[in-house]
Motif scaffolding. Structure first.
Motif, short mmCIF file in Angstrom:
data_model
loop_
_atom_site.label_atom_id
_atom_site.label_comp_id
_atom_site.label_asym_id
_atom_site.label_seq_id
_atom_site.Cartn_x
_atom_site.Cartn_y
_atom_site.Cartn_z
N LEU A 2 0.82 -1.21 0.00
CA LEU A 2 0.00 0.00 0.00
C LEU A 2 0.86 1.26 0.00
O LEU A 2 0.51 2.25 -0.65
CB LEU A 2 -0.93 -0.01 1.21
N ALA A 3 1.97 1.23 0.70
CA ALA A 3 2.85 2.40 0.73
C ALA A 3 3.46 2.66 -0.64
O ALA A 3 3.53 3.81 -1.10
CB ALA A 3 3.95 2.20 1.77
N VAL A 4 3.88 1.61 -1.32
CA VAL A 4 4.44 1.77 -2.66
C VAL A 4 3.37 2.29 -3.62
O VAL A 4 3.62 3.18 -4.44
CB VAL A 4 5.06 0.44 -3.15
N ALA A 5 2.16 1.75 -3.52
CA ALA A 5 1.07 2.19 -4.40
C ALA A 5 0.72 3.66 -4.15
O ALA A 5 0.52 4.43 -5.09
CB ALA A 5 -0.15 1.31 -4.20
N ALA A 6 0.63 4.05 -2.88
CA ALA A 6 0.31 5.45 -2.55
C ALA A 6 1.40 6.39 -3.04
O ALA A 6 1.12 7.48 -3.57
CB ALA A 6 0.11 5.59 -1.05
N ASN A 7 2.65 5.99 -2.89
CA ASN A 7 3.76 6.81 -3.36
C ASN A 7 3.71 6.97 -4.88
O ASN A 7 3.94 8.06 -5.42
CB ASN A 7 5.08 6.17 -2.94
N THR A 8 3.36 5.90 -5.58
CA THR A 8 3.25 5.97 -7.03
C THR A 8 2.13 6.90 -7.46
O THR A 8 2.29 7.70 -8.39
CB THR A 8 3.00 4.56 -7.60
N VAL A 9 1.00 6.83 -6.78
CA VAL A 9 -0.13 7.70 -7.11
C VAL A 9 0.22 9.16 -6.88
O VAL A 9 -0.03 10.03 -7.73
CB VAL A 9 -1.38 7.30 -6.29
N VAL A 10 0.82 9.47 -5.74
CA VAL A 10 1.18 10.86 -5.44
C VAL A 10 2.20 11.38 -6.44
O VAL A 10 2.08 12.50 -6.95
CB VAL A 10 1.70 10.98 -3.99
N PHE A 11 3.21 10.58 -6.77
CA PHE A 11 4.20 11.03 -7.75
C PHE A 11 3.56 11.25 -9.11
O PHE A 11 3.89 12.21 -9.81
CB PHE A 11 5.35 10.03 -7.89
N SER A 12 2.64 10.38 -9.52
CA SER A 12 1.99 10.55 -10.81
C SER A 12 1.20 11.84 -10.87
O SER A 12 1.21 12.55 -11.88
CB SER A 12 1.07 9.36 -11.09
#
Length: 84
Positions: free
Chosen positions: A33-43
């Protein structure tokens, strides 16, 4: 020598992770979940702030600079910056 010690540590860690399956699942889910959230915020930041805006005519874009009056106060310049 160092490789054998590292291999023993990895085996020990895997044994503990298999022994505590609930903790392992929670840890893996949290990391995912942390990796997914980081990816969403960066996108989102990349799409809005980093990538330049697409404009039909470059002349229609005006860049304003700031004039520094003193170290405590600055005002925006009303003249467009034409040094692009």
């Amino acid at each position: 020598m160092l490789g054998q010690v590292m291999l023993q540590d990895i085996r020990f860690a895997l044994r503990l992770l298999v022994k505590n399956l609930g903790f392992t699942l929670v840890a893996i889910t949290t990391l995912g979940l942390a990796v997914a959230a980081n990816t969403v915020v960066f996108s989102i930041v990349n799409a809005i702030l980093i990538r330049p805006l697409r404009t039909p005519a470059r002349a229609a874009v005006r860049v304003y600079t700031q004039i520094r009056l003193s170290s405590a106060m600055s005002l925006p310049s009303l003249r467009p910056n034409t040094s692009t």
